[in-house]
Design a protein around this motif. Structure first.
Motif, PDB file in Angstrom:
ATOM      1  N   PHE A  46       4.785  14.641   1.687  1.00 19.06           N
ATOM      2  CA  PHE A  46       4.087  13.901   1.963  1.00 19.06           C
ATOM      3  C   PHE A  46       3.560  13.741   1.916  1.00 19.06           C
ATOM      4  CE2 PHE A  46       3.761  18.148   5.595  1.00 19.06           C
ATOM      5  CZ  PHE A  46       3.658  17.563   5.941  1.00 19.06           C
ATOM      6  N   ILE A  47       2.777  12.179   2.187  1.00 25.68           N
ATOM      7  CA  ILE A  47       2.181  11.419   1.111  1.00 25.68           C
ATOM      8  C   ILE A  47       0.646  10.252   1.836  1.00 25.68           C
ATOM      9  CG2 ILE A  47       2.350   8.381   0.505  1.00 25.68           C
ATOM     10  CD1 ILE A  47       6.058   8.666   1.027  1.00 25.68           C
ATOM     11  N   PRO A  48      -0.197  10.543   0.940  1.00 28.15           N
ATOM     12  CA  PRO A  48      -1.483  10.119   1.319  1.00 28.15           C
ATOM     13  C   PRO A  48      -1.672   8.795   1.212  1.00 28.15           C
ATOM     14  CG  PRO A  48      -1.092  11.260  -0.882  1.00 28.15           C
ATOM     15  CD  PRO A  48      -0.476  11.120  -0.391  1.00 28.15           C
ATOM     16  N   TYR A  49      -1.970   8.542   2.460  1.00 29.39           N
ATOM     17  CA  TYR A  49      -1.694   6.798   2.853  1.00 29.39           C
ATOM     18  C   TYR A  49      -2.804   6.597   3.964  1.00 29.39           C
ATOM     19  CZ  TYR A  49      -0.664   2.196   4.180  1.00 29.39           C
ATOM     20  OH  TYR A  49       0.038   0.785   4.919  1.00 29.39           O
ATOM     21  N   ASP A  50      -3.953   5.692   3.750  1.00 33.23           N
ATOM     22  CA  ASP A  50      -5.498   5.700   3.988  1.00 33.23           C
ATOM     23  C   ASP A  50      -5.834   6.817   5.251  1.00 33.23           C
ATOM     24  OD1 ASP A  50      -7.012   3.338   4.385  1.00 33.23           O
ATOM     25  OD2 ASP A  50      -6.729   3.194   7.159  1.00 33.23           O
ATOM     26  N   GLY A  51      -6.251   7.302   4.404  1.00 29.97           N
ATOM     27  CA  GLY A  51      -7.191   8.765   4.585  1.00 29.97           C
ATOM     28  C   GLY A  51      -6.470   9.887   5.428  1.00 29.97           C
ATOM     29  N   GLY A  52      -4.817   9.382   5.597  1.00 25.86           N
ATOM     30  CA  GLY A  52      -3.820  10.351   6.508  1.00 25.86           C
ATOM     31  C   GLY A  52      -2.993  11.108   5.385  1.00 25.86           C
ATOM     32  N   GLU A  53      -1.683  11.251   5.963  1.00 25.33           N
ATOM     33  CA  GLU A  53      -0.497  10.943   4.968  1.00 25.33           C
ATOM     34  C   GLU A  53       0.459  10.881   6.210  1.00 25.33           C
ATOM     35  OE1 GLU A  53      -1.240  15.452   3.394  1.00 25.33           O
ATOM     36  OE2 GLU A  53      -0.793  15.420   5.572  1.00 25.33           O
ATOM     37  N   LEU A  54       1.558  10.612   5.619  1.00 19.88           N
ATOM     38  CA  LEU A  54       3.058   9.853   6.488  1.00 19.88           C
ATOM     39  C   LEU A  54       4.295  11.023   5.456  1.00 19.88           C
ATOM     40  CD1 LEU A  54       3.037   6.231   5.073  1.00 19.88           C
ATOM     41  CD2 LEU A  54       2.417   7.203   7.160  1.00 19.88           C
ATOM     42  N   ARG A  55       4.596  11.759   6.629  1.00 24.01           N
ATOM     43  CA  ARG A  55       5.586  12.331   6.245  1.00 24.01           C
ATOM     44  C   ARG A  55       7.224  11.625   5.898  1.00 24.01           C
ATOM     45  NH1 ARG A  55       6.679  17.731   7.920  1.00 24.01           N
ATOM     46  NH2 ARG A  55       8.873  18.410   8.062  1.00 24.01           N
ATOM     47  N   THR A  56       7.869  12.041   4.709  1.00 26.32           N
ATOM     48  CA  THR A  56       8.841  11.792   4.713  1.00 26.32           C
ATOM     49  C   THR A  56      10.522  13.022   5.087  1.00 26.32           C
ATOM     50  OG1 THR A  56       9.417  13.176   2.620  1.00 26.32           O
ATOM     51  CG2 THR A  56       7.681  10.647   2.651  1.00 26.32           C
ATOM     52  N   TYR A  57      11.017  11.480   5.392  1.00 22.78           N
ATOM     53  CA  TYR A  57      12.767  12.315   6.310  1.00 22.78           C
ATOM     54  C   TYR A  57      13.870  12.242   5.425  1.00 22.78           C
ATOM     55  CZ  TYR A  57       9.552  12.314   9.952  1.00 22.78           C
ATOM     56  OH  TYR A  57       8.051  12.669  11.335  1.00 22.78           O
ATOM     57  N   GLU A  58      14.634  12.644   5.482  1.00 24.55           N
ATOM     58  CA  GLU A  58      16.092  12.298   5.116  1.00 24.55           C
ATOM     59  C   GLU A  58      16.072  12.702   3.627  1.00 24.55           C
ATOM     60  OE1 GLU A  58      17.979   9.812   7.381  1.00 24.55           O
ATOM     61  OE2 GLU A  58      16.991  10.334   8.948  1.00 24.55           O
ATOM     62  N   GLN A  94       0.642  -1.277  -0.113  1.00 25.59           N
ATOM     63  CA  GLN A  94       0.017   0.414   0.178  1.00 25.59           C
ATOM     64  C   GLN A  94       0.531   1.223   0.196  1.00 25.59           C
ATOM     65  OE1 GLN A  94      -3.231   0.143   2.960  1.00 25.59           O
ATOM     66  NE2 GLN A  94      -4.153   1.442   1.839  1.00 25.59           N
ATOM     67  N   LEU A  95       1.530   0.937   1.344  1.00 27.65           N
ATOM     68  CA  LEU A  95       2.935   2.105   0.947  1.00 27.65           C
ATOM     69  C   LEU A  95       3.327   2.693  -0.783  1.00 27.65           C
ATOM     70  CD1 LEU A  95       4.982   4.842   2.268  1.00 27.65           C
ATOM     71  CD2 LEU A  95       6.171   2.572   2.974  1.00 27.65           C
ATOM     72  N   LEU A  96       3.698   1.498  -1.431  1.00 22.32           N
ATOM     73  CA  LEU A  96       4.179   1.641  -2.891  1.00 22.32           C
ATOM     74  C   LEU A  96       2.890   2.048  -3.970  1.00 22.32           C
ATOM     75  CD1 LEU A  96       6.490  -1.855  -4.024  1.00 22.32           C
ATOM     76  CD2 LEU A  96       7.349   0.774  -3.017  1.00 22.32           C
ATOM     77  N   ASP A  97       2.637   1.916  -3.930  1.00 20.07           N
ATOM     78  CA  ASP A  97       1.262   2.486  -4.353  1.00 20.07           C
ATOM     79  C   ASP A  97       0.330   4.313  -4.039  1.00 20.07           C
ATOM     80  OD1 ASP A  97       0.106   0.084  -5.741  1.00 20.07           O
ATOM     81  OD2 ASP A  97      -1.047  -0.332  -4.002  1.00 20.07           O
ATOM     82  N   SER A  98       0.868   4.625  -2.366  1.00 23.63           N
ATOM     83  CA  SER A  98       0.287   5.209  -2.550  1.00 23.63           C
ATOM     84  C   SER A  98       1.784   6.170  -2.658  1.00 23.63           C
ATOM     85  CB  SER A  98       0.605   5.983  -0.749  1.00 23.63           C
ATOM     86  OG  SER A  98      -0.451   4.704  -0.514  1.00 23.63           O
ATOM     87  N   ILE A  99       3.182   6.134  -3.486  1.00 21.11           N
ATOM     88  CA  ILE A  99       3.832   6.635  -4.013  1.00 21.11           C
ATOM     89  C   ILE A  99       4.169   6.804  -4.944  1.00 21.11           C
ATOM     90  CG2 ILE A  99       6.702   6.776  -4.330  1.00 21.11           C
ATOM     91  CD1 ILE A  99       7.098   4.890  -1.670  1.00 21.11           C
ATOM     92  N   GLY A 100       3.293   5.535  -5.505  1.00 24.96           N
ATOM     93  CA  GLY A 100       3.024   5.449  -6.746  1.00 24.96           C
ATOM     94  C   GLY A 100       1.846   6.553  -7.581  1.00 24.96           C
ATOM     95  N   GLY A 101       0.796   7.045  -6.531  1.00 22.30           N
ATOM     96  CA  GLY A 101      -0.522   7.733  -6.843  1.00 22.30           C
ATOM     97  C   GLY A 101       0.371   9.120  -7.185  1.00 22.30           C
TER      98      GLY A 101
END
Length: 148
Positions: A92-104, A7-14
């Motif tokens: 930020f990457i949208p993920y399952d209704g929220g967002e994941l922050r990216t680092y480094e 699902q993380l790969l799908d979110s980044i691809g999106g």
């Protein structure tokens, strides 16, 4: 919510498809006959760090590779332009209704390929299958009672 790498790969691809709708995005490095320009998404070394309780932190390394036609005189300018746009698109990457922050987040051009690398830090937990105690008074788990 169940956190999965797929699902993380799908979110980044999106995110990539949203910003570059005409460019193909692949998560499998063994694609034959791909047309450039295109994106590939790779996992890099990932670490797991224990947290309190049943939780742990997954530090997931991601490498988004952007390929263009080799020996194109404008290739370097294209790669820099894409890197500049990815700086904003992948904060930020949208993920399952929220967002994941990216680092480094960092990028480099190596052998006429753009490597945009970053980490996602996700705190996840194991499900708790321990049966709950209905009352403390009824629990006799290994406690000896003195019959005095």
């Amino acid at each position: 919510m169940t956190f999965t790498l797929a699902q993380l790969l799908d979110s980044i691809g999106g995110v990539l498809k949203e910003n570059y709708p005409d460019i193909s995005v692949y998560s499998n490095p063994n694609q034959q006959g791909t047309d450039v320009p295109c994106f590939f998404i790779f996992f890099m070394p990932t670490e797991t760090e224990n947290q309190m309780g049943r939780r742990y932190m997954r530090n997931i390394g991601i490498d988004v590779v952007y390929l263009v036609e080799r020996n194109d005189p404008d290739a370097h300018d294209q790669l820099v332009s894409v890197a500049d746009q990815l700086d904003f698109a992948l904060e930020f990457i949208p993920y399952d209704g929220g967002e994941l922050r990216t680092y480094e987040r960092e990028w480099k051009i190596d052998d006429e390929e753009l490597h945009y690398q970053f980490k996602v830090k996700a705190i996840v937990s194991h499900p708790d299958n321990t049966p709950s105690i209905e009352s403390v008074e009824s629990y006799k788990g290994g406690i000896k009672q003195d019959d005095k």
